[in-house]
Write an enzyme that holds these catalytic residues in place. Structure first.
Site, short mmCIF file in Angstrom:
data_model
loop_
_atom_site.label_atom_id
_atom_site.label_comp_id
_atom_site.label_asym_id
_atom_site.label_seq_id
_atom_site.Cartn_x
_atom_site.Cartn_y
_atom_site.Cartn_z
N TYR A 23 73.83 -49.57 -13.13
CA TYR A 23 74.30 -49.26 -14.49
C TYR A 23 75.21 -48.04 -14.48
O TYR A 23 76.21 -48.00 -15.20
CB TYR A 23 73.09 -49.02 -15.40
N GLU A 24 74.88 -47.05 -13.65
CA GLU A 24 75.68 -45.83 -13.57
C GLU A 24 76.86 -45.96 -12.61
O GLU A 24 77.53 -44.97 -12.31
CB GLU A 24 74.79 -44.65 -13.17
N GLU A 83 64.47 -36.48 -13.97
CA GLU A 83 65.50 -36.93 -13.02
C GLU A 83 66.10 -38.26 -13.45
O GLU A 83 67.31 -38.43 -13.42
CB GLU A 83 64.90 -37.05 -11.62
N VAL A 87 65.63 -47.81 -19.12
CA VAL A 87 65.00 -48.96 -19.75
C VAL A 87 65.92 -50.14 -19.53
O VAL A 87 67.14 -50.04 -19.74
CB VAL A 87 64.76 -48.71 -21.26
N GLY A 95 61.89 -49.06 -28.47
CA GLY A 95 61.10 -47.84 -28.54
C GLY A 95 60.59 -47.33 -27.20
O GLY A 95 59.88 -46.33 -27.15
N ASN A 124 78.19 -41.92 -21.08
CA ASN A 124 77.06 -42.72 -21.59
C ASN A 124 76.78 -42.37 -23.06
O ASN A 124 75.77 -41.77 -23.40
CB ASN A 124 75.82 -42.51 -20.71
N TYR A 131 69.61 -39.36 -27.44
CA TYR A 131 69.00 -38.05 -27.17
C TYR A 131 69.22 -37.09 -28.34
O TYR A 131 68.31 -36.37 -28.75
CB TYR A 131 69.57 -37.44 -25.89
#
Length: 159
Positions: A23-24, A83, A87, A95, A124, A131
């Site tokens: 994903y990253e 770190e 999900v 949630g 992202n 957040y």
């Protein structure tokens, strides 16, 4: 549901880490193997800890948080450094991410830790929005630096 990881969870944690790396856009950087994770999480002197988000219906893990203790010289107490938080895409919005962060915040409060910190990739935007919706704020005055590979070896050998 959130639960503390057990040694039997190492294969799924490893898989989730690989998914996060993809994903990253950094799959080639995720080189840890299951034995390294087992030692770090459950060895004689654990260096890290993990929690799993589990789907209520299937009982299958859909996400994880991997963290370790840091220490604030200014506050004089430990904190948690998160770190990795991941999900699976199909479980997002359910949630699970909030529940994982809630569990880590609960641990901080229970143990008297005064910080819960993590890094997020600048691109992202969904994670950043999430957040910030929880009350987290970026630490814009700090820049993360990292030594790895050849630069780390050179400095470590005095070169």
């Amino acid at each position: 549901m959130i639960r503390t990881a057990t040694p039997a969870d190492v294969p799924v944690i490893h898989t989730l880490i690989r998914e996060l790396a993809a994903y990253e856009k950094a799959s080639e950087e995720a080189r840890a193997d299951e034995e390294q994770l087992r030692e770090a999480l459950f060895g004689e002197r654990p260096a890290a800890f993990a929690h799993l988000a589990v789907d209520d219906e299937s009982g299958e893990p859909v996400g994880f948080a991997l963290w370790f203790l840091n220490f604030s010289t200014w506050r004089g107490v430990h904190g948690i450094y998160l770190e990795d938080l991941y999900v699976r895409p199909e479980a997002r919005g359910g949630g699970h991410g909030r529940a994982l962060l809630t569990e880590l915040a609960r641990i901080c409060v229970e143990r008297g830790y005064e910080r819960l910190e993590w890094s997020v990739l600048n691109w992202n935007r969904p994670a950043i929005g999430f957040y910030e919706s929880l009350g987290a704020r970026p630490q814009d005055e700090w820049t993360v630096y990292r030594l790895t590979d050849g630069a780390l070896a050179a400095l470590g050998s005095g070169r």
